[in-house]
Design an enzyme around this catalytic site. Structure first.
Site, short mmCIF file in Angstrom:
data_model
loop_
_atom_site.label_atom_id
_atom_site.label_comp_id
_atom_site.label_asym_id
_atom_site.label_seq_id
_atom_site.Cartn_x
_atom_site.Cartn_y
_atom_site.Cartn_z
N LYS A 1 0.86 -1.20 0.00
CA LYS A 1 0.00 0.00 0.00
C LYS A 1 0.88 1.23 0.00
O LYS A 1 1.95 1.22 0.58
CB LYS A 1 -0.86 0.04 1.27
CG LYS A 1 -1.99 -0.97 1.27
CD LYS A 1 -3.25 -0.37 0.72
CE LYS A 1 -4.37 -1.41 0.80
NZ LYS A 1 -5.51 -1.03 -0.01
N ASP B 1 -8.38 3.56 -0.98
CA ASP B 1 -8.49 2.90 0.32
C ASP B 1 -9.02 3.95 1.31
O ASP B 1 -9.76 4.86 0.90
CB ASP B 1 -7.14 2.32 0.75
CG ASP B 1 -7.30 1.23 1.80
OD1 ASP B 1 -7.79 0.15 1.47
OD2 ASP B 1 -6.95 1.47 2.97
N SER C 1 -14.45 0.43 -5.42
CA SER C 1 -14.25 -0.99 -5.10
C SER C 1 -14.94 -1.39 -3.79
O SER C 1 -15.00 -2.58 -3.47
CB SER C 1 -12.75 -1.28 -4.99
OG SER C 1 -12.17 -0.47 -3.98
N THR D 1 -15.79 -5.03 -1.97
CA THR D 1 -15.06 -5.35 -0.73
C THR D 1 -16.07 -5.79 0.33
O THR D 1 -15.89 -6.81 1.02
CB THR D 1 -14.25 -4.16 -0.22
OG1 THR D 1 -13.30 -3.79 -1.23
CG2 THR D 1 -13.51 -4.48 1.07
N ALA E 1 -12.96 0.04 10.26
CA ALA E 1 -12.36 1.38 10.32
C ALA E 1 -10.86 1.22 10.08
O ALA E 1 -10.46 0.91 8.97
CB ALA E 1 -12.67 2.03 11.67
N ALA F 1 -13.48 -5.60 7.31
CA ALA F 1 -12.70 -5.13 6.15
C ALA F 1 -11.36 -4.53 6.52
O ALA F 1 -10.48 -4.43 5.67
CB ALA F 1 -13.52 -4.07 5.40
N ALA F 2 -11.20 -4.08 7.76
CA ALA F 2 -9.99 -3.33 8.10
C ALA F 2 -8.74 -4.17 7.84
O ALA F 2 -8.75 -5.39 8.06
CB ALA F 2 -10.04 -2.90 9.56
N ASN F 3 -7.70 -3.51 7.37
CA ASN F 3 -6.41 -4.17 7.18
C ASN F 3 -5.67 -4.26 8.51
O ASN F 3 -5.83 -3.38 9.36
CB ASN F 3 -5.55 -3.37 6.20
CG ASN F 3 -5.97 -3.61 4.76
OD1 ASN F 3 -6.02 -4.76 4.32
ND2 ASN F 3 -6.27 -2.55 4.04
N1 LIG Z 1 -12.32 0.43 0.24
C1 LIG Z 1 -11.89 -0.79 -0.08
O1 LIG Z 1 -12.18 -1.31 -1.19
C2 LIG Z 1 -11.07 -1.58 0.92
C3 LIG Z 1 -10.47 -2.78 0.49
C4 LIG Z 1 -9.74 -3.56 1.41
C5 LIG Z 1 -9.62 -3.11 2.72
N2 LIG Z 1 -10.19 -1.94 3.10
C6 LIG Z 1 -10.03 -1.53 4.50
O2 LIG Z 1 -11.33 -1.40 5.08
C7 LIG Z 1 -11.33 -0.35 6.05
C8 LIG Z 1 -12.40 0.68 5.68
O3 LIG Z 1 -12.08 1.22 4.40
P1 LIG Z 1 -13.02 2.31 3.70
O4 LIG Z 1 -12.61 2.34 2.27
O5 LIG Z 1 -14.43 2.07 4.07
O6 LIG Z 1 -12.48 3.64 4.42
P2 LIG Z 1 -13.25 5.03 4.61
O7 LIG Z 1 -12.20 6.06 4.78
O8 LIG Z 1 -14.27 5.22 3.54
O9 LIG Z 1 -14.04 4.79 5.99
C9 LIG Z 1 -13.43 4.59 7.22
C10 LIG Z 1 -14.45 5.02 8.27
O10 LIG Z 1 -13.95 4.66 9.56
C11 LIG Z 1 -14.25 5.72 10.45
N3 LIG Z 1 -13.37 5.62 11.60
C12 LIG Z 1 -12.06 5.98 11.72
N4 LIG Z 1 -11.60 5.71 12.96
C13 LIG Z 1 -12.64 5.12 13.63
C14 LIG Z 1 -12.79 4.60 14.94
N5 LIG Z 1 -11.79 4.60 15.82
N6 LIG Z 1 -14.00 4.08 15.29
C15 LIG Z 1 -15.04 4.05 14.41
N7 LIG Z 1 -14.95 4.55 13.15
C16 LIG Z 1 -13.76 5.07 12.78
C17 LIG Z 1 -14.07 6.98 9.60
O11 LIG Z 1 -14.74 8.10 10.18
C18 LIG Z 1 -14.70 6.53 8.29
O12 LIG Z 1 -16.10 6.78 8.26
C19 LIG Z 1 -9.91 0.20 6.05
O13 LIG Z 1 -9.15 -0.42 7.08
C20 LIG Z 1 -9.37 -0.20 4.69
O14 LIG Z 1 -7.96 -0.31 4.66
C21 LIG Z 1 -10.91 -1.17 2.24
#
Ligand SMILES: NC(=O)c1ccc[n+]([C@@H]2O[C@H](COP(=O)([O-])OP(=O)(O)OC[C@H]3O[C@@H](n4cnc5c(N)ncnc54)[C@H](O)[C@@H]3O)[C@@H](O)[C@H]2O)c1
Length: 274
Positions: free
Chosen positions: A10, A45, A76, A80, A166, A187-189
């Site tokens: 990443k 991401d 995506s 996901t 998150a 989903a979180a990494n």
């Molecule tokens: N988007 C994808 O296709 C994808 C793919 C693989 C993995 N991921 C992983 O999934 C997770 C979510 O990705 P996303 O694309 O939805 O991100 P995003 O930025 O759209 O959403 C993340 C959300 O988490 C919230 N957040 C942050 N800290 C928090 C906490 N302590 N408690 C509660 N909520 C909190 C933020 O306010 C935000 O609304 C990430 O870890 C990302 O690496 C995403």
């Protein structure tokens, strides 16, 4: 594990997306990715959206997950979330003998692009949802559309399933000792703060679906964008995350190792035979 021939890395742009993200920054990032000559392909991401990848993609040929209008495969996150949902169904089969989340309470931490889509799938399946986000607007959007209960701490809730969506590192020795959920799938990494935490969860009878297995749907989508796969083929590959997760639990039972160790062995076998 995701069945695509791409490895994982990443890129991180340090800054607050609400205040620091602008076209100039994204353009500079695009030029940097281009300088790598295709050895690295970038995608969206946390804190980035398909529209941001459109800007990046004007400066490099190696940006995927751009909007459909710009020639990409779009956001995506829905796929996901679909992959996480399929992994969670396989987890539910292992824990409760049923491939549905109907009648279970799922705690979704983080209601961004993926968390929101996951809530949609869970509610349609008949699950109750408990949700949290540090951004009140993200909570308001979900509560407006779905019958969701709000908490400021999903880990401390009484949910049957904990879905970290998150940021990573939320599974620590402390949370593993207090979690009520029987299943963790999100989903979180990098969900485990330390690798040993999976063993602590296992000792308490809590099943953890390895994050990189559950959240591969977006990767599968953008890999399909790279190799020109049809949308229905990509969707089938994402749905097969159910089978892959079930296979991991089988290997885990057979070898007497944790699901994380089983997933690593399957991945290492694939690398060895490549
Ligand atoms: N988007 C994808 O296709 C994808 C793919 C693989 C993995 N991921 C992983 O999934 C997770 C979510 O990705 P996303 O694309 O939805 O991100 P995003 O930025 O759209 O959403 C993340 C959300 O988490 C919230 N957040 C942050 N800290 C928090 C906490 N302590 N408690 C509660 N909520 C909190 C933020 O306010 C935000 O609304 C990430 O870890 C990302 O690496 C995403």
């Amino acid at each position: 594990m995701s069945g695509v021939n791409l490895g994982g890395g990443k890129a991180v742009i340090i800054g607050d997306p609400k205040t620091d993200k602008n076209d100039e920054l994204l353009a500079a990032y695009g030029r940097f990715v281009e300088s790598l000559g295709g050895r690295y392909i970038t995608a969206a991401d946390v804190g980035t959206r398909a529209e941001d990848l459109d800007v990046v993609g004007r400066h490099t040929a190696h940006a995927v997950g751009r909007t459909v209008a710009a020639g990409g495969s779009g956001d995506s996150s829905p796929l996901t979330a679909l992959g996480v949902f399929q992994a969670m169904r396989a987890g539910a089969q292992t824990v409760w003998g049923q491939t549905t989340l109907a009648g279970r309470t799922v705690g979704v931490e983080g209601l961004g692009k993926v968390g929101y889509e996951l809530v949609k799938l869970l509610v349609a399946d008949g699950a109750e949802v408990i949700v949290s986000d540090v951004n009140p607007a993200a909570i308001a959007r979900v509560v407006d559309e779905f019958p969701a209960q709000v908490t400021d701490n999903v880990v401390a809730s009484s949910a049957d399933v904990y879905a970290p969506c998150a940021l990573g590192g939320t599974l620590t020795s402390t949370t593993a000792a207090h979690l009520d959920a029987r299943l963790v799938c999100g989903a979180a990494n990098n969900q485990l703060a330390q690798p040993e935490v999976e063993g602590l969860l296992g000792k308490r009878g809590i099943v953890w679906v390895p994050d990189y297995v559950a959240n591969a749907g977006g990767l599968i989508q953008v890999a399909g964008e790279v190799d020109g796969s049809a949308a229905d083929v990509v969707r089938e590959r994402v749905e097969s995350i159910f089978d892959r997760t079930a296979e991991i639990f089988d290997v885990s039972d057979t070898l007497g190792v944790t699901p994380g160790a089983a997933a690593n062995r399957i991945a290492e076998r694939r690398i060895d035979t490549a």
